[in-house]
Design a protein around this motif. Structure first.
Motif, mmCIF file in Angstrom:
data_model
loop_
_atom_site.group_PDB
_atom_site.id
_atom_site.type_symbol
_atom_site.label_atom_id
_atom_site.label_comp_id
_atom_site.label_asym_id
_atom_site.label_seq_id
_atom_site.Cartn_x
_atom_site.Cartn_y
_atom_site.Cartn_z
ATOM 1 N N ASP A 150 17.328 23.074 109.257
ATOM 2 C CA ASP A 150 17.815 22.537 110.539
ATOM 3 C C ASP A 150 19.243 22.013 110.404
ATOM 4 O OD1 ASP A 150 15.379 23.152 111.622
ATOM 5 O OD2 ASP A 150 14.576 21.118 111.481
ATOM 6 N N LEU A 151 19.517 21.393 109.275
ATOM 7 C CA LEU A 151 20.860 20.845 109.054
ATOM 8 C C LEU A 151 21.901 21.956 108.993
ATOM 9 C CD1 LEU A 151 22.323 18.147 108.582
ATOM 10 C CD2 LEU A 151 21.973 18.478 106.132
ATOM 11 N N ILE A 152 21.561 23.053 108.309
ATOM 12 C CA ILE A 152 22.494 24.184 108.257
ATOM 13 C C ILE A 152 22.645 24.814 109.631
ATOM 14 C CG2 ILE A 152 22.895 26.461 107.260
ATOM 15 C CD1 ILE A 152 21.456 25.540 104.764
ATOM 16 N N GLY A 153 21.526 24.879 110.387
ATOM 17 C CA GLY A 153 21.604 25.398 111.744
ATOM 18 C C GLY A 153 22.535 24.557 112.612
ATOM 19 N N GLN A 154 22.441 23.239 112.478
ATOM 20 C CA GLN A 154 23.356 22.357 113.215
ATOM 21 C C GLN A 154 24.802 22.570 112.761
ATOM 22 O OE1 GLN A 154 21.896 18.389 112.626
ATOM 23 N NE2 GLN A 154 19.925 18.806 113.633
ATOM 24 N N SER A 155 24.983 22.797 111.474
ATOM 25 C CA SER A 155 26.334 23.049 110.960
ATOM 26 C C SER A 155 26.909 24.327 111.551
ATOM 27 C CB SER A 155 26.310 23.134 109.426
ATOM 28 O OG SER A 155 25.886 21.914 108.857
ATOM 29 N N ILE A 156 26.067 25.330 111.724
ATOM 30 C CA ILE A 156 26.527 26.591 112.322
ATOM 31 C C ILE A 156 26.931 26.365 113.774
ATOM 32 C CG2 ILE A 156 25.738 28.852 113.104
ATOM 33 C CD1 ILE A 156 24.223 29.146 110.516
ATOM 34 N N GLU A 157 26.115 25.586 114.498
ATOM 35 C CA GLU A 157 26.477 25.286 115.884
ATOM 36 C C GLU A 157 27.809 24.545 115.950
ATOM 37 O OE1 GLU A 157 23.294 23.136 117.630
ATOM 38 O OE2 GLU A 157 21.847 24.793 117.502
ATOM 39 N N THR A 158 27.987 23.581 115.058
ATOM 40 C CA THR A 158 29.251 22.830 115.027
ATOM 41 C C THR A 158 30.417 23.742 114.649
ATOM 42 O OG1 THR A 158 28.046 20.823 114.407
ATOM 43 C CG2 THR A 158 30.423 20.845 114.024
ATOM 44 N N GLN A 160 30.567 26.931 115.083
ATOM 45 C CA GLN A 160 30.817 27.821 116.221
ATOM 46 C C GLN A 160 31.666 27.119 117.268
ATOM 47 O OE1 GLN A 160 29.780 31.105 116.648
ATOM 48 N NE2 GLN A 160 31.012 31.101 118.523
ATOM 49 N N SER A 161 31.316 25.884 117.566
ATOM 50 C CA SER A 161 32.101 25.126 118.543
ATOM 51 C C SER A 161 33.525 24.894 118.049
ATOM 52 C CB SER A 161 31.398 23.787 118.811
ATOM 53 O OG SER A 161 32.158 22.987 119.688
ATOM 54 N N LYS A 177 47.716 30.031 113.893
ATOM 55 C CA LYS A 177 46.699 31.080 113.871
ATOM 56 C C LYS A 177 45.791 30.939 112.648
ATOM 57 C CE LYS A 177 45.219 34.942 115.791
ATOM 58 N NZ LYS A 177 44.702 35.016 117.179
ATOM 59 N N LEU A 178 46.356 30.329 111.605
ATOM 60 C CA LEU A 178 45.572 30.135 110.378
ATOM 61 C C LEU A 178 44.367 29.229 110.626
ATOM 62 C CD1 LEU A 178 45.305 30.635 107.344
ATOM 63 C CD2 LEU A 178 46.775 28.625 106.965
ATOM 64 N N ASP A 179 44.487 28.253 111.520
ATOM 65 C CA ASP A 179 43.355 27.374 111.845
ATOM 66 C C ASP A 179 42.211 28.173 112.453
ATOM 67 O OD1 ASP A 179 44.826 25.325 110.897
ATOM 68 O OD2 ASP A 179 44.846 24.138 112.757
ATOM 69 N N GLU A 180 42.552 29.122 113.306
ATOM 70 C CA GLU A 180 41.515 29.946 113.919
ATOM 71 C C GLU A 180 40.795 30.774 112.853
ATOM 72 O OE1 GLU A 180 41.111 33.916 116.753
ATOM 73 O OE2 GLU A 180 43.036 32.838 116.647
ATOM 74 N N LEU A 181 41.565 31.361 111.934
ATOM 75 C CA LEU A 181 40.969 32.170 110.882
ATOM 76 C C LEU A 181 40.106 31.311 109.950
ATOM 77 C CD1 LEU A 181 40.680 34.870 109.456
ATOM 78 C CD2 LEU A 181 42.803 34.356 108.183
ATOM 79 N N SER A 182 40.572 30.126 109.611
ATOM 80 C CA SER A 182 39.811 29.231 108.736
ATOM 81 C C SER A 182 38.490 28.821 109.388
ATOM 82 C CB SER A 182 40.635 27.983 108.403
ATOM 83 O OG SER A 182 41.797 28.322 107.683
ATOM 84 N N ALA A 183 38.550 28.537 110.694
ATOM 85 C CA ALA A 183 37.324 28.170 111.415
ATOM 86 C C ALA A 183 36.354 29.343 111.456
ATOM 87 C CB ALA A 183 37.665 27.714 112.831
ATOM 88 N N ARG A 184 36.864 30.559 111.581
ATOM 89 C CA ARG A 184 36.006 31.743 111.579
ATOM 90 C C ARG A 184 35.355 31.939 110.212
ATOM 91 N NH1 ARG A 184 36.030 36.875 114.070
ATOM 92 N NH2 ARG A 184 34.102 37.931 113.367
ATOM 93 N N VAL A 185 36.137 31.738 109.161
ATOM 94 C CA VAL A 185 35.600 31.862 107.798
ATOM 95 C C VAL A 185 34.498 30.829 107.557
ATOM 96 C CG1 VAL A 185 36.143 31.593 105.344
ATOM 97 C CG2 VAL A 185 37.677 32.893 106.821
ATOM 98 N N ASP A 186 34.724 29.583 107.998
ATOM 99 C CA ASP A 186 33.692 28.541 107.857
ATOM 100 C C ASP A 186 32.388 28.960 108.536
ATOM 101 O OD1 ASP A 186 35.439 26.988 106.466
ATOM 102 O OD2 ASP A 186 36.004 25.727 108.169
ATOM 103 N N LEU A 187 32.504 29.516 109.723
ATOM 104 C CA LEU A 187 31.322 29.928 110.483
ATOM 105 C C LEU A 187 30.577 31.050 109.765
ATOM 106 C CD1 LEU A 187 29.551 29.939 113.029
ATOM 107 C CD2 LEU A 187 31.242 31.457 114.091
ATOM 108 N N GLU A 188 31.285 32.060 109.307
ATOM 109 C CA GLU A 188 30.638 33.202 108.659
ATOM 110 C C GLU A 188 30.040 32.824 107.310
ATOM 111 O OE1 GLU A 188 30.070 36.002 110.136
ATOM 112 O OE2 GLU A 188 31.161 35.323 111.924
ATOM 113 N N ASN A 189 30.659 31.901 106.582
ATOM 114 C CA ASN A 189 30.137 31.483 105.279
ATOM 115 C C ASN A 189 28.820 30.724 105.400
ATOM 116 O OD1 ASN A 189 32.204 32.649 103.812
ATOM 117 N ND2 ASN A 189 33.430 30.767 103.714
ATOM 118 N N LEU A 190 28.602 30.097 106.532
ATOM 119 C CA LEU A 190 27.368 29.332 106.717
ATOM 120 C C LEU A 190 26.158 30.215 106.991
ATOM 121 C CD1 LEU A 190 28.595 26.290 108.855
ATOM 122 C CD2 LEU A 190 27.619 26.205 106.553
#
Length: 428
Positions: A150-158, A160-161, A177-190
């Protein structure tokens, strides 16, 4: 009318399908009850115990006299010459014999069988206790895996947001633009982490069903959370009133050895009294008379060779003495180990309670820190890396609390097992 029947059939099918696919919710106590009723390993232990009970109940049959009856018809034969007049006839008869052996070894053997049954009871009760401990620990471990999932699921929602926010900000030119890419990488790694956590949860659930004796395709869910199930644990003033089953089992094994030694000693050195009686009535077809050569005897016997110092009987008794001394030492050591285990479990519980208080404060601090960075990032006064670091700290703090709750529940169960008290006794 026909349409009404079709409607009723459809509703019935839907209800049955819903019943078959319904998920069973289990509390920890309900899971324990299922395991006690269905676990295959426990059932085998119960069969062994019942076999020992049957042997104990029937051990008195060694005192029953041995009775034999037979019937026969015979006629004399000769390869050379004629039969004498007395043998040239058919004779019929029968025999009835009874013998009764009495020895102190029989009485000690009966006691030995009953002691073996009492040992089987302890083994069965210990197996039940170990099974309940296994079920409760597995139950709480699954709750921990579920909380982690559940905690990882919440992390994915966060994540994603956060990615959506970074995307909009990057499109508006407010962040690189690097912030957008970093946020995308965080989402996919989770996402792989979530799949791994889900697989861990499902594997643990499959093993749990096997312990409960349930089919693998049974849909069950566990009711409870680690923080609610822990309650308030009282460790002050704990006294070791009941011996653990491991110590009781050693004591009963020692008692069984002493009974076996007593049986061997009686067999070797005590006399055996044998009473026997038989009758063999025979009827001659020519003489038309009955004859009987029955007898009654009383015999008292001693095995004199067992008194020799190098006899096998004496060696067997000496071997029993060695085993008895060994078990006495094991009992002393087991008692010392049990006392040490109790003290160690108490210290672990006290340490865990202190850690939970500290970890809760860490969660509060992490929540405040993350909220501050989230607000600052939205205003553009904080970078994405600081926000990510704050959220990672919050996730880790929450996970550490759940892990410590599991440690607390687990060690408290170990303490209750060592104290040999019902599970849940320490929880208020």
């Amino acid at each position: 009318m026909k349409h009404n029947r079709v409607l009723i059939v459809c509703i019935t099918i839907m209800v049955c399908a819903g019943t078959l696919s319904a998920e069973t919710n289990l509390t920890v106590d309900e899971a324990v009850q299922l395991a006690l009723e269905n676990n295959l390993s426990l059932e085998r232990t119960k069969v062994d115990m019942e076999g020992k009970k049957r042997a104990s109940d029937r051990s008195w049959n060694n005192l029953i006299p041995s009775v034999t009856a037979s019937g026969s018809v015979s006629h004399g034969t000769a390869l050379v010459g004629d039969l004498s007049a007395g043998r040239d006839e058919w004779s019929s008869g029968g025999s009835l014999s009874a013998s009764w052996s009495l020895s102190p070894a029989i009485v000690s053997g009966i006691k030995q069988t009953k002691t073996d049954y009492e040992s089987g009871i302890i083994t069965y009760e210990e197996a039940k206790q170990n099974l309940e401990l296994q079920v409760r620990k597995a139950f709480y471990q699954i709750l921990l895996y579920r909380a982690n999932t559940d905690l990882i699921g919440q992390s994915i929602e966060t994540a994603q947001s956060r990615y959506e926010q970074a995307y909009r900000s990057a499109q508006a030119g407010q962040v690189p633009k690097l912030d957008e890419l970093s946020a995308r990488v965080d989402l996919e790694n989770l996402k792989p982490s979530l799949r791994s956590a889900e697989a861990q949860y499902m594997n643990a659930m499959d093993s749990f069903k096997q312990i409960l004796g349930l089919p693998a395709d049974t849909d069950i869910s566990l009711t409870g959370t680690l923080d609610n199930d822990s309650g308030t644990i009282q460790v002050t003033g704990i006294r070791n009133v009941n011996e653990s089953y491991s110590v009781s089992s050693l004591r009963k094994s020692l008692e069984l050895l002493e009974a076996q030694k007593s049986t061997a000693w009686n067999q070797a050195y005590m006399p055996s009294l044998n009473l026997s009686w038989n009758t063999t009535p025979t009827y001659g077809s020519s003489s038309k008379e009955w004859t009987d050569n029955g007898s009654f005897s009383v015999a008292l016997s001693f095995k004199l060779d067992n008194y020799l110092p190098w006899s096998s009987a004496r060696e067997q008794i000496d071997s029993y003495n060695d085993s008895i001394t060994n078990y006495q030492s094991q009992i002393t050591e087991a008692l010392m180990n049990s006392e040490n285990q109790i003290r160690q479990h108490q210290r672990s519980i006290e340490q865990s309670l202190e850690s939970i208080d500290s970890l809760r404060l860490n969660v509060e601090l992490a929540e405040e820190t993350y909220a501050m960075y989230e607000e600052s990032y939205a205003k553009g006064t904080a970078d994405l890396q600081s926000l990510r670091s704050a959220y990672d700290s919050l996730s880790e703090a929450k996970h550490n609390v759940q892990q410590e709750y599991y440690n607390l529940l687990s060690v408290s169960l170990d303490l209750e097992k060592e104290l040999n008290v019902p599970f849940g006794t320490l929880w208020q």
